[in-house]
Design a protein around this motif. Structure first.
Motif, PDB file in Angstrom:
ATOM      1  N   GLY A  22       0.845  -1.191   0.000  1.00 36.60           N
ATOM      2  CA  GLY A  22       0.000   0.000   0.000  1.00 36.60           C
ATOM      3  C   GLY A  22       0.875   1.232   0.000  1.00 36.60           C
ATOM      4  O   GLY A  22       1.653   1.456  -0.924  1.00 36.60           O
ATOM      5  N   GLY A  74      -1.936  -6.779  -3.090  1.00 34.48           N
ATOM      6  CA  GLY A  74      -2.198  -6.298  -1.743  1.00 34.48           C
ATOM      7  C   GLY A  74      -1.667  -7.197  -0.636  1.00 34.48           C
ATOM      8  O   GLY A  74      -2.031  -7.011   0.529  1.00 34.48           O
ATOM      9  N   ASP A  88      -1.615  -9.479   4.981  1.00 33.77           N
ATOM     10  CA  ASP A  88      -2.753  -9.072   4.158  1.00 33.77           C
ATOM     11  C   ASP A  88      -2.993  -7.579   4.340  1.00 33.77           C
ATOM     12  O   ASP A  88      -3.466  -7.139   5.391  1.00 33.77           O
ATOM     13  CB  ASP A  88      -3.990  -9.877   4.562  1.00 33.77           C
ATOM     14  CG  ASP A  88      -5.189  -9.604   3.667  1.00 33.77           C
ATOM     15  OD1 ASP A  88      -5.108  -8.692   2.821  1.00 33.77           O
ATOM     16  OD2 ASP A  88      -6.197 -10.311   3.800  1.00 33.77           O
ATOM     17  N   ALA A  90      -5.229  -5.761   3.204  1.00 31.31           N
ATOM     18  CA  ALA A  90      -6.635  -5.367   3.273  1.00 31.31           C
ATOM     19  C   ALA A  90      -7.240  -5.612   4.648  1.00 31.31           C
ATOM     20  O   ALA A  90      -8.361  -5.173   4.914  1.00 31.31           O
ATOM     21  CB  ALA A  90      -7.446  -6.125   2.218  1.00 31.31           C
ATOM     22  N   GLN A  91      -6.513  -6.312   5.527  1.00 31.29           N
ATOM     23  CA  GLN A  91      -7.053  -6.630   6.850  1.00 31.29           C
ATOM     24  C   GLN A  91      -6.075  -6.147   7.913  1.00 31.29           C
ATOM     25  O   GLN A  91      -4.996  -6.704   8.078  1.00 31.29           O
ATOM     26  CB  GLN A  91      -7.287  -8.135   6.992  1.00 31.29           C
ATOM     27  CG  GLN A  91      -8.292  -8.689   5.992  1.00 31.29           C
ATOM     28  CD  GLN A  91      -8.749 -10.079   6.360  1.00 31.29           C
ATOM     29  OE1 GLN A  91      -9.267 -10.299   7.452  1.00 31.29           O
ATOM     30  NE2 GLN A  91      -8.555 -11.027   5.459  1.00 31.29           N
ATOM     31  N   LYS A  92      -6.491  -5.106   8.631  1.00 35.07           N
ATOM     32  CA  LYS A  92      -5.643  -4.511   9.655  1.00 35.07           C
ATOM     33  C   LYS A  92      -6.388  -4.480  10.984  1.00 35.07           C
ATOM     34  O   LYS A  92      -7.613  -4.312  11.019  1.00 35.07           O
ATOM     35  CB  LYS A  92      -5.246  -3.084   9.264  1.00 35.07           C
ATOM     36  CG  LYS A  92      -4.534  -2.964   7.926  1.00 35.07           C
ATOM     37  CD  LYS A  92      -4.257  -1.508   7.591  1.00 35.07           C
ATOM     38  CE  LYS A  92      -3.631  -1.372   6.218  1.00 35.07           C
ATOM     39  NZ  LYS A  92      -3.382   0.036   5.839  1.00 35.07           N
ATOM     40  N   TYR A 104      -1.236  -6.375  10.628  1.00 39.14           N
ATOM     41  CA  TYR A 104      -1.891  -6.986   9.484  1.00 39.14           C
ATOM     42  C   TYR A 104      -2.298  -8.416   9.828  1.00 39.14           C
ATOM     43  O   TYR A 104      -1.643  -9.079  10.639  1.00 39.14           O
ATOM     44  CB  TYR A 104      -0.943  -7.022   8.282  1.00 39.14           C
ATOM     45  CG  TYR A 104      -0.564  -5.676   7.721  1.00 39.14           C
ATOM     46  CD1 TYR A 104      -1.461  -4.950   6.945  1.00 39.14           C
ATOM     47  CD2 TYR A 104       0.693  -5.129   7.963  1.00 39.14           C
ATOM     48  CE1 TYR A 104      -1.113  -3.705   6.431  1.00 39.14           C
ATOM     49  CE2 TYR A 104       1.055  -3.895   7.451  1.00 39.14           C
ATOM     50  CZ  TYR A 104       0.147  -3.189   6.683  1.00 39.14           C
ATOM     51  OH  TYR A 104       0.483  -1.965   6.173  1.00 39.14           O
TER      52      TYR A 104
END
Length: 213
Positions: A22, A74, A88, A90-92, A104
């Protein structure tokens, strides 16, 4: 004498562990996967740990200086000794302490003998120690063949958390939670279900096959 600002912090353990997930610069150190985080004062940078969930196993690996990383779709991949540790993007999870301000979601794969990565035609490729070029399959392109390795079934393991949270003496009367697992009707697909209680060895309670009739 002139006074110049210097940096005192954690150094990288692998030259190939640097990548950007990111908008965050990540690198691999002897304390785990670290991020260079911007503080309220934009001229100041702090190092934050992003691999707490993976560190116990990751940092026990040998030859950490040989680890290689790559960012794809990502995800931050870090591979060493045929083991792949994944963050990941997209998952925080927000989690603030002296070492981190977020984590993450982490994943672990084995049998990924990656020495370098590359992306070609939207697919992730890696070269192994034997000189083979391997491609990560995608269901959109490979269909049901995405769930096997050159025709061989791919073994995997998944487990629920302990119901007592590791403190039976405090939580004796927890409401037991159910668990549902869905299997796709694909060739060589099935599962063995085990249960483990009170620190005992797992016991097999059933097998199921999900192959197409």
């Amino acid at each position: 004498y002139a006074v110049k600002q210097s940096v005192n912090g954690i150094g990288a353990v692998s030259i190939n562990g640097f990548n950007t997930l990111g908008d965050e610069l990540l690198f691999f150190s002897k304390e785990g996967i670290m991020a260079v985080d911007v503080t309220a004062n934009e001229n100041e940078r702090k190092l934050r740990n992003r691999s707490y969930y993976l560190n116990k196993k990751l940092l026990a690996e040998e030859n950490l200086e040989l680890a290689v990383s790559y960012v794809w779709n990502g995800f931050y991949f870090l591979c060493v000794n045929s083991h792949c540790y994944i963050l990941d993007g997209a998952q925080k999870t927000s989690w603030a302490n002296e070492r981190t301000n977020l984590q993450y979601e982490g994943y672990y794969w084995d049998n990924i003998d990656a020495k370098c990565f590359a992306q070609f035609s939207d697919s992730l490729w890696f070269a192994d120690s034997k000189g083979n070029m391997c491609r990560m399959k995608k269901y959109e392109e490979d269909g049901i063949l995405a769930y096997n390795d050159n025709g061989e079934a791919i073994p995997c393991e998944w487990s629920t958390i302990l119901d007592n949270d590791g403190a039976t003496n405090y939580f004796k009367n927890l409401q037991k939670k159910g668990c549902l697992v869905t299997l796709l009707p694909l060739p060589q697909t099935g599962a063995e279900v085990y249960v483990r209680a009170d620190g005992k060895e797992p016991e097999l309670i059933g097998k199921v096959s999900a192959e197409n009739p």
